[in-house]
Design a protein around this motif. Structure first.
Motif, PDB file in Angstrom:
ATOM      1  N   LYS A 193       0.989  -1.202  -0.046  1.00  0.00           N
ATOM      2  CA  LYS A 193       0.033  -0.312  -0.137  1.00  0.00           C
ATOM      3  C   LYS A 193       0.977   1.223   0.042  1.00  0.00           C
ATOM      4  O   LYS A 193       0.696   2.154  -0.760  1.00  0.00           O
ATOM      5  N   GLY A 194       1.894   1.155   0.885  1.00  0.00           N
ATOM      6  CA  GLY A 194       2.955   2.325   0.716  1.00  0.00           C
ATOM      7  C   GLY A 194       4.066   2.370   0.058  1.00  0.00           C
ATOM      8  O   GLY A 194       4.062   1.263  -1.002  1.00  0.00           O
ATOM      9  N   ASN A 195       4.994   3.082   0.228  1.00  0.00           N
ATOM     10  CA  ASN A 195       6.266   3.252  -0.682  1.00  0.00           C
ATOM     11  C   ASN A 195       7.090   2.192  -0.477  1.00  0.00           C
ATOM     12  O   ASN A 195       7.620   2.305   0.689  1.00  0.00           O
ATOM     13  N   ALA A 196       7.440   1.311  -1.384  1.00  0.00           N
ATOM     14  CA  ALA A 196       8.219   0.095  -0.965  1.00  0.00           C
ATOM     15  C   ALA A 196       9.446   0.362  -1.696  1.00  0.00           C
ATOM     16  O   ALA A 196      10.452  -0.611  -1.614  1.00  0.00           O
ATOM     17  N   SER A 197      10.013   1.424  -2.109  1.00  0.00           N
ATOM     18  CA  SER A 197      11.021   1.601  -2.846  1.00  0.00           C
ATOM     19  C   SER A 197      11.473   3.111  -2.421  1.00  0.00           C
ATOM     20  O   SER A 197      10.753   3.935  -2.177  1.00  0.00           O
ATOM     21  N   ALA A 198      13.039   3.181  -2.194  1.00  0.00           N
ATOM     22  CA  ALA A 198      13.505   4.626  -2.002  1.00  0.00           C
ATOM     23  C   ALA A 198      14.974   4.730  -2.516  1.00  0.00           C
ATOM     24  O   ALA A 198      15.807   3.798  -2.734  1.00  0.00           O
ATOM     25  N   ILE A 199      15.425   6.057  -2.504  1.00  0.00           N
ATOM     26  CA  ILE A 199      16.705   6.488  -2.907  1.00  0.00           C
ATOM     27  C   ILE A 199      17.131   7.371  -1.842  1.00  0.00           C
ATOM     28  O   ILE A 199      16.421   8.573  -1.723  1.00  0.00           O
ATOM     29  N   CYS A 200      18.292   7.182  -1.092  1.00  0.00           N
ATOM     30  CA  CYS A 200      18.366   8.167  -0.043  1.00  0.00           C
ATOM     31  C   CYS A 200      20.192   8.771  -0.172  1.00  0.00           C
ATOM     32  O   CYS A 200      20.939   7.673  -0.601  1.00  0.00           O
ATOM     33  N   ILE A 201      20.356   9.907   0.099  1.00  0.00           N
ATOM     34  CA  ILE A 201      21.659  10.402   0.049  1.00  0.00           C
ATOM     35  C   ILE A 201      21.929  10.955   1.587  1.00  0.00           C
ATOM     36  O   ILE A 201      21.121  11.958   1.897  1.00  0.00           O
ATOM     37  N   PHE A 202      22.663  10.416   2.419  1.00  0.00           N
ATOM     38  CA  PHE A 202      23.164  10.759   3.661  1.00  0.00           C
ATOM     39  C   PHE A 202      24.614  11.458   3.634  1.00  0.00           C
ATOM     40  O   PHE A 202      25.491  10.912   3.143  1.00  0.00           O
ATOM     41  N   GLU A 203      24.745  12.384   4.156  1.00  0.00           N
ATOM     42  CA  GLU A 203      25.990  13.044   4.593  1.00  0.00           C
ATOM     43  C   GLU A 203      26.323  12.912   5.865  1.00  0.00           C
ATOM     44  O   GLU A 203      25.391  13.006   6.719  1.00  0.00           O
ATOM     45  N   MET A 204      27.653  12.285   6.004  1.00  0.00           N
ATOM     46  CA  MET A 204      28.171  11.776   7.328  1.00  0.00           C
ATOM     47  C   MET A 204      28.972  12.801   7.945  1.00  0.00           C
ATOM     48  O   MET A 204      29.373  13.775   7.457  1.00  0.00           O
ATOM     49  N   ASN A 205      29.268  12.693   9.314  1.00  0.00           N
ATOM     50  CA  ASN A 205      29.882  13.803  10.079  1.00  0.00           C
ATOM     51  C   ASN A 205      31.337  13.843   9.914  1.00  0.00           C
ATOM     52  O   ASN A 205      32.189  14.648  10.530  1.00  0.00           O
ATOM     53  N   ASP A 206      31.921  12.934   8.858  1.00  0.00           N
ATOM     54  CA  ASP A 206      33.101  13.204   8.746  1.00  0.00           C
ATOM     55  C   ASP A 206      33.376  13.923   7.220  1.00  0.00           C
ATOM     56  O   ASP A 206      34.477  13.810   6.454  1.00  0.00           O
ATOM     57  N   GLY A 207      32.210  14.114   6.653  1.00  0.00           N
ATOM     58  CA  GLY A 207      32.414  14.552   4.989  1.00  0.00           C
ATOM     59  C   GLY A 207      31.955  13.438   4.136  1.00  0.00           C
ATOM     60  O   GLY A 207      31.726  13.734   2.932  1.00  0.00           O
ATOM     61  N   SER A 208      32.141  12.263   4.441  1.00  0.00           N
ATOM     62  CA  SER A 208      31.682  11.224   3.452  1.00  0.00           C
ATOM     63  C   SER A 208      30.133  11.240   3.165  1.00  0.00           C
ATOM     64  O   SER A 208      29.372  11.702   3.973  1.00  0.00           O
TER      65      SER A 208
END
Length: 338
Positions: free
Chosen positions: A207-222
């Motif tokens: 019923k809901g969103n079963a796919s995703a694309i995410c971009i995370f910035e980490m605390n070391d800049g990676s």
């Protein structure tokens, strides 16, 4: 009387793994089974040969059994009530992920652990595999130089039925917590922001969103990127995801099943347009129990040693921030600061 008297909240199939684990410990015993549907608890007791009382109310069970530890193996919507009831009754809690269905509830539970002085530890079983431990330790050694990016792909067509099919964000809330938590473990870093796009592709049975694309910035800049789907048929990845770590000197890959592999720039060769590489072994040395049992070993060890477990709520709240930050980003269409 054994040291750990355990009330099990939630008597679905997942409970079997936790009950099997207790059976091999000499210092722990199941003293009660709790389920909102009493017949589920009765069937579990009969199926597992457990001569213990059954209850539909956790508070009543804790009073009647003198339990000091609760296994929360209920659905996510019940976690806040189960965990808060257990903590306020003076019990430690080992629970299935996620901590709660909202960040606000997760924060409230974390505060409650401080007020009660009890431990709430979350099951993150995918940390407890020799391959991911080897990957983490190898990166710590700096062999591939400074890490700039970590990428994870997760594509599985999972036909669960039940509550997951009806969730608004089944992939992010119920599954991606594993991969997000693995990313934090692998890098040894925490996120500072996220941009996420959720969607439900054609052919999805959710019923809901079963796919995703995410971009995370980490605390070391990676940067940590995630591509995932729970309704992807064909060429599925492992449940542990498929990983690539890019460093300034080379790359490590791990398919979630086999040992990680590493390629480094071969400095012994003359520079070229496409640099030559050499393969480096990633040693696997971790000898602990795998999966749920490895995590449960750590949970019990933390109680014995009076310390926070590796997956204590105080750490797991950071993985929860990734989950709810991603959902908020998808909802608003903008980057979210964590």
């Amino acid at each position: 009387m054994k040291k750990y008297r355990i009330a099990v909240a939630g008597c679905g199939n997942m409970s079997n793994t936790w009950i099997d684990y207790v059976a091999q410990r000499e210092d722990a015993e199941i003293v009660g089974l709790v389920d909102i549907r009493l017949e589920n608890a009765e069937m579990m007791a009969e199926r597992r040969g457990l001569k213990v009382p059954v209850f539909h109310d956790l508070g009543q069970a804790l009073f009647a059994t003198d339990a000091n530890l609760v296994f929360d193996i209920t659905i996510p919507a019940s976690h806040k009530q189960v965990v808060s009831t257990a903590l306020q009754a003076g019990c430690h809690v080992f629970g299935e992920k996620p901590m709660a269905e909202s960040m606000e509830d997760a924060i409230e539970l974390l505060k409650l652990t401080g007020q009660t002085g009890k431990r709430y530890t979350v099951m993150q079983n995918r940390r407890y595999l020799p391959q991911i431990r080897a990957l983490r330790d190898f990166l710590t050694g700096g062999t591939i130089g400074e890490i700039g990016a970590l990428h994870a792909d997760f594509f599985i067509g999972a036909h669960f039925g039940g509550f997951r099919d009806l969730m608004d964000s089944p992939l992010i809330l119920d599954m991606a917590i594993h991969t997000f938590d693995q990313a934090r473990m692998i890098l040894g870093k925490d996120p500072v922001s996220v941009y996420c796009h959720e969607f439900n592709p054609p052919g999805s049975w959710y019923k809901g969103n079963a796919s995703a694309i995410c971009i995370f910035e980490m605390n070391d800049g990676s940067v940590f990127s995630y591509r995932g789907s729970w309704c992807s048929e064909g060429f599925r990845t492992s449940w542990e995801a498929d990983w690539r770590v890019n460093g300034s000197l080379g790359t490590v890959k791990w398919d979630g099943v086999n040992p990680p592999v590493c390629e480094l720039v071969d400095d012994s060769q003359p520079p070229q347009f496409l640099m030559p590489f050499k393969e480096i072994e990633v040693p696997i040395e971790w000898k602990g129990q795998e999966g749920h049992w490895g995590c449960l070993d750590e949970m019990f060890a933390s109680l014995e040693q009076n310390r926070a477990a590796e997956t204590d709520a105080s750490d797991n709240i950071k993985s929860m921030a990734m989950v709810f930050g991603a959902i908020e980003s998808s909802r608003t269409g903008s980057k979210v600061i964590l």
